[in-house]
Design a protein around this motif. Structure first.
Motif, PDB file in Angstrom:
ATOM      1  N   THR A 147       0.807  -1.226   0.000  1.00 35.41           N
ATOM      2  CA  THR A 147       0.000   0.000   0.000  1.00 35.41           C
ATOM      3  C   THR A 147       0.837   1.271   0.000  1.00 35.41           C
ATOM      4  OG1 THR A 147      -0.101  -0.065   2.421  1.00 35.41           O
ATOM      5  CG2 THR A 147      -1.895  -1.120   1.208  1.00 35.41           C
ATOM      6  N   HIS A 148       2.158   1.133   0.107  1.00 32.16           N
ATOM      7  CA  HIS A 148       3.055   2.294   0.184  1.00 32.16           C
ATOM      8  C   HIS A 148       2.652   3.231   1.317  1.00 32.16           C
ATOM      9  CE1 HIS A 148       4.453   1.892  -4.291  1.00 32.16           C
ATOM     10  NE2 HIS A 148       4.996   0.983  -3.481  1.00 32.16           N
ATOM     11  N   THR A 149       2.395   2.644   2.474  1.00 33.76           N
ATOM     12  CA  THR A 149       2.003   3.426   3.647  1.00 33.76           C
ATOM     13  C   THR A 149       2.700   2.884   4.887  1.00 33.76           C
ATOM     14  OG1 THR A 149       0.068   1.990   3.898  1.00 33.76           O
ATOM     15  CG2 THR A 149      -0.277   4.113   2.801  1.00 33.76           C
ATOM     16  N   PHE A 150       2.814   3.760   5.898  1.00 35.42           N
ATOM     17  CA  PHE A 150       3.319   3.359   7.209  1.00 35.42           C
ATOM     18  C   PHE A 150       2.124   2.973   8.067  1.00 35.42           C
ATOM     19  CE2 PHE A 150       6.444   6.493   5.701  1.00 35.42           C
ATOM     20  CZ  PHE A 150       7.619   5.759   5.831  1.00 35.42           C
ATOM     21  N   TYR A 151       2.275   1.881   8.824  1.00 31.49           N
ATOM     22  CA  TYR A 151       1.216   1.435   9.720  1.00 31.49           C
ATOM     23  C   TYR A 151       1.667   1.635  11.156  1.00 31.49           C
ATOM     24  CZ  TYR A 151      -1.992  -0.495   6.311  1.00 31.49           C
ATOM     25  OH  TYR A 151      -2.906  -0.630   5.290  1.00 31.49           O
ATOM     26  N   PHE A 152       0.952   2.514  11.867  1.00 33.16           N
ATOM     27  CA  PHE A 152       1.220   2.783  13.272  1.00 33.16           C
ATOM     28  C   PHE A 152       0.018   2.342  14.096  1.00 33.16           C
ATOM     29  CE2 PHE A 152       3.669   6.114  10.996  1.00 33.16           C
ATOM     30  CZ  PHE A 152       4.943   5.750  11.414  1.00 33.16           C
ATOM     31  N   PRO A 153       0.186   2.149  15.393  1.00 35.21           N
ATOM     32  CA  PRO A 153      -0.959   1.739  16.223  1.00 35.21           C
ATOM     33  C   PRO A 153      -2.127   2.717  16.145  1.00 35.21           C
ATOM     34  CG  PRO A 153       1.101   1.440  17.418  1.00 35.21           C
ATOM     35  CD  PRO A 153       1.460   2.165  16.153  1.00 35.21           C
ATOM     36  N   CYS A 154      -1.816   3.995  15.905  1.00 27.12           N
ATOM     37  CA  CYS A 154      -2.888   4.997  15.911  1.00 27.12           C
ATOM     38  C   CYS A 154      -3.559   5.162  14.549  1.00 27.12           C
ATOM     39  CB  CYS A 154      -2.347   6.343  16.376  1.00 27.12           C
ATOM     40  SG  CYS A 154      -0.952   6.963  15.386  1.00 27.12           S
ATOM     41  N   ARG A 155      -2.772   5.033  13.451  1.00 26.93           N
ATOM     42  CA  ARG A 155      -3.358   5.257  12.137  1.00 26.93           C
ATOM     43  C   ARG A 155      -2.378   4.867  11.035  1.00 26.93           C
ATOM     44  NH1 ARG A 155      -3.090  11.815  11.059  1.00 26.93           N
ATOM     45  NH2 ARG A 155      -0.900  12.102  11.618  1.00 26.93           N
ATOM     46  N   TYR A 171       8.038  16.649  10.974  1.00 26.58           N
ATOM     47  CA  TYR A 171       7.040  17.696  10.748  1.00 26.58           C
ATOM     48  C   TYR A 171       5.627  17.189  11.013  1.00 26.58           C
ATOM     49  CZ  TYR A 171       4.414  21.368   8.379  1.00 26.58           C
ATOM     50  OH  TYR A 171       3.535  22.376   8.085  1.00 26.58           O
ATOM     51  N   ARG A 172       5.335  15.980  10.545  1.00 23.05           N
ATOM     52  CA  ARG A 172       3.997  15.428  10.728  1.00 23.05           C
ATOM     53  C   ARG A 172       3.802  14.806  12.110  1.00 23.05           C
ATOM     54  NH1 ARG A 172       0.726  17.788   7.077  1.00 23.05           N
ATOM     55  NH2 ARG A 172       1.435  17.454   4.932  1.00 23.05           N
ATOM     56  N   MET A 173       4.891  14.394  12.748  1.00 25.73           N
ATOM     57  CA  MET A 173       4.816  13.798  14.079  1.00 25.73           C
ATOM     58  C   MET A 173       5.770  14.545  15.006  1.00 25.73           C
ATOM     59  SD  MET A 173       4.638   9.754  12.979  1.00 25.73           S
ATOM     60  CE  MET A 173       5.834   9.902  11.636  1.00 25.73           C
ATOM     61  N   PRO A 174       5.430  15.772  15.398  1.00 22.97           N
ATOM     62  CA  PRO A 174       6.349  16.623  16.156  1.00 22.97           C
ATOM     63  C   PRO A 174       6.745  16.054  17.508  1.00 22.97           C
ATOM     64  CG  PRO A 174       4.137  17.573  16.099  1.00 22.97           C
ATOM     65  CD  PRO A 174       4.144  16.453  15.115  1.00 22.97           C
ATOM     66  N   PHE A 175       6.011  15.052  18.016  1.00 17.98           N
ATOM     67  CA  PHE A 175       6.395  14.461  19.303  1.00 17.98           C
ATOM     68  C   PHE A 175       7.717  13.715  19.211  1.00 17.98           C
ATOM     69  CE2 PHE A 175       3.591  11.517  17.054  1.00 17.98           C
ATOM     70  CZ  PHE A 175       4.357  10.368  17.033  1.00 17.98           C
ATOM     71  N   LEU A 176       8.200  13.467  17.969  1.00 21.08           N
ATOM     72  CA  LEU A 176       9.490  12.801  17.798  1.00 21.08           C
ATOM     73  C   LEU A 176      10.657  13.740  18.085  1.00 21.08           C
ATOM     74  CD1 LEU A 176       8.813  10.836  14.488  1.00 21.08           C
ATOM     75  CD2 LEU A 176       8.959   9.896  16.795  1.00 21.08           C
ATOM     76  N   ALA A 177      10.425  15.048  18.007  1.00 16.85           N
ATOM     77  CA  ALA A 177      11.492  16.015  18.238  1.00 16.85           C
ATOM     78  C   ALA A 177      11.720  16.156  19.736  1.00 16.85           C
ATOM     79  CB  ALA A 177      11.120  17.365  17.631  1.00 16.85           C
ATOM     80  N   ARG A 178      12.993  16.047  20.131  1.00 16.89           N
ATOM     81  CA  ARG A 178      13.286  15.965  21.556  1.00 16.89           C
ATOM     82  C   ARG A 178      13.698  17.284  22.196  1.00 16.89           C
ATOM     83  NH1 ARG A 178      15.956  11.252  19.572  1.00 16.89           N
ATOM     84  NH2 ARG A 178      17.952  12.300  19.699  1.00 16.89           N
ATOM     85  N   VAL A 179      14.089  18.278  21.411  1.00 13.04           N
ATOM     86  CA  VAL A 179      14.499  19.552  21.978  1.00 13.04           C
ATOM     87  C   VAL A 179      13.705  20.662  21.318  1.00 13.04           C
ATOM     88  CG1 VAL A 179      16.836  18.948  22.719  1.00 13.04           C
ATOM     89  CG2 VAL A 179      16.425  19.592  20.349  1.00 13.04           C
ATOM     90  N   SER A 180      13.401  21.703  22.082  1.00 18.03           N
ATOM     91  CA  SER A 180      12.514  22.749  21.587  1.00 18.03           C
ATOM     92  C   SER A 180      13.234  24.036  21.202  1.00 18.03           C
ATOM     93  CB  SER A 180      11.463  23.079  22.658  1.00 18.03           C
ATOM     94  OG  SER A 180      12.107  23.499  23.849  1.00 18.03           O
ATOM     95  N   HIS A 181      14.560  24.088  21.382  1.00 13.87           N
ATOM     96  CA  HIS A 181      15.264  25.342  21.088  1.00 13.87           C
ATOM     97  C   HIS A 181      15.922  25.344  19.714  1.00 13.87           C
ATOM     98  CE1 HIS A 181      18.387  22.643  22.645  1.00 13.87           C
ATOM     99  NE2 HIS A 181      19.242  23.353  21.936  1.00 13.87           N
ATOM    100  N   GLN A 182      15.825  24.227  18.981  1.00 19.18           N
ATOM    101  CA  GLN A 182      16.455  24.135  17.672  1.00 19.18           C
ATOM    102  C   GLN A 182      15.464  24.554  16.585  1.00 19.18           C
ATOM    103  OE1 GLN A 182      19.543  22.715  16.585  1.00 19.18           O
ATOM    104  NE2 GLN A 182      20.337  22.833  18.651  1.00 19.18           N
ATOM    105  N   PRO A 183      15.858  25.457  15.687  1.00 20.63           N
ATOM    106  CA  PRO A 183      14.954  25.826  14.591  1.00 20.63           C
ATOM    107  C   PRO A 183      14.859  24.702  13.568  1.00 20.63           C
ATOM    108  CG  PRO A 183      17.092  26.850  14.284  1.00 20.63           C
ATOM    109  CD  PRO A 183      17.129  26.186  15.646  1.00 20.63           C
ATOM    110  N   TYR A 184      13.730  24.628  12.880  1.00 21.73           N
ATOM    111  CA  TYR A 184      13.559  23.631  11.835  1.00 21.73           C
ATOM    112  C   TYR A 184      14.500  23.974  10.684  1.00 21.73           C
ATOM    113  CZ  TYR A 184      11.076  20.180   9.079  1.00 21.73           C
ATOM    114  OH  TYR A 184      10.761  19.072   8.345  1.00 21.73           O
TER     115      TYR A 184
END
Length: 266
Positions: A76-84, A238-251
């Motif tokens: 299906t060319h998709t990622f399968y996660f527990p949530c969606r 970008y789509r799963m921002p909870f993966l980013a561990r520090v908040s002071h780094q610019p994208y």
């Protein structure tokens, strides 16, 4: 993932469940660390590569990329996660990289009767390696060509350097070969007229290449991954921002649209 994968297909998720160690894929991305000369920017923008030329970092986290591969379903060319279920789309390519996603398909000839002439006409000079039937241009040669830009360069010379810059981006970051150090010559004719180069759907080609590499990397014996890994990691953060561990780094990656900026992990 076991219930989603066909029983006759070997998938890394099954191998990971039965192994003591986590497989970390390898890959290689070679972005140009130096910003393009200001005189090149109009030509890069004209060809549709103005935004992607802003990329300066290739700080890839292969543990994250390897974990994503374990959740990839080739059917299906998709990622399968527990949530969606989710995937990288053409919209993501346009937002993350700013590449054109509409237009003609990126196709070209696979071999040339006189590659030296093609290089001379479009890059201003030909490779001096003695091989008259080469099919790829090495990154080292392209970098040297880019550094040759003089203060008195003519418009024709600027266009040749712009093509060399784009060819390096294509082969080193957008559609790289995991084990290669060169870019295939087939892309060069599409850049002959920079004003029509943006009429090709470069974003579609980049996404298709990434899909193909994700499918290949799900095979347990594979140890490397190619494709636009910068896009894959940028999409995940970008789509799963909870993966980013520090908040002071610019994208770090270019987001041409006015969307919220997130951050990259150290």
């Amino acid at each position: 993932m076991a219930r989603l994968i066909r029983s006759d297909v070997r998938h890394i998720s099954d191998a990971a469940n039965n192994a003591d160690s986590f497989r970390v894929l390898r890959g290689r991305v070679s972005v140009l660390k130096i910003a393009p000369d200001d005189r090149l920017l109009p030509y890069l923008e004209l060809a549709g590569f103005g935004s992607v030329a802003l990329i300066r970092s290739s700080n890839l986290h292969f543990d994250l990329l390897s974990a994503l591969v374990e959740r990839w379903r080739p059917e299906t060319h998709t990622f399968y996660f527990p949530c969606r279920e989710c995937t990288v789309t053409l919209e993501d390519v346009a937002v993350q990289l700013g590449l054109p996603i509409d237009g003609s398909p990126v196709t070209g000839v696979s071999s040339f009767t006189d590659p030296a002439t093609v290089c001379y006409q479009l890059l201003g000079e030909s490779l001096e390696d003695g091989d008259k039937y080469f099919s790829g241009i090495k990154f080292t040669w392209l970098k040297a060509k880019i550094r040759q830009l003089s203060a008195t360069a003519t418009e024709g010379e600027l266009m040749c350097i712009a093509r060399a810059y784009i060819m390096h981006m294509i082969g080193a970051a957008l559609m790289p070969d995991a084990n290669g150090n060169s870019v295939h010559l087939s892309y060069l004719p599409l850049l002959a007229d920079l004003s029509t180069a943006r009429s090709y759907s470069w974003g579609s080609a980049v996404l298709a290449t990434l899909y193909r590499e994700l499918c290949r990397a799900t095979e347990p014996q594979v140890k490397d991954i190619s494709g636009c890994l910068i896009l894959l990691q940028s999409w995940a953060l970008y789509r799963m921002p909870f993966l980013a561990r520090v908040s002071h780094q610019p994208y770090l990656y270019p987001l041409p649209s006015n969307t919220p900026r997130h951050i990259l992990p150290e």
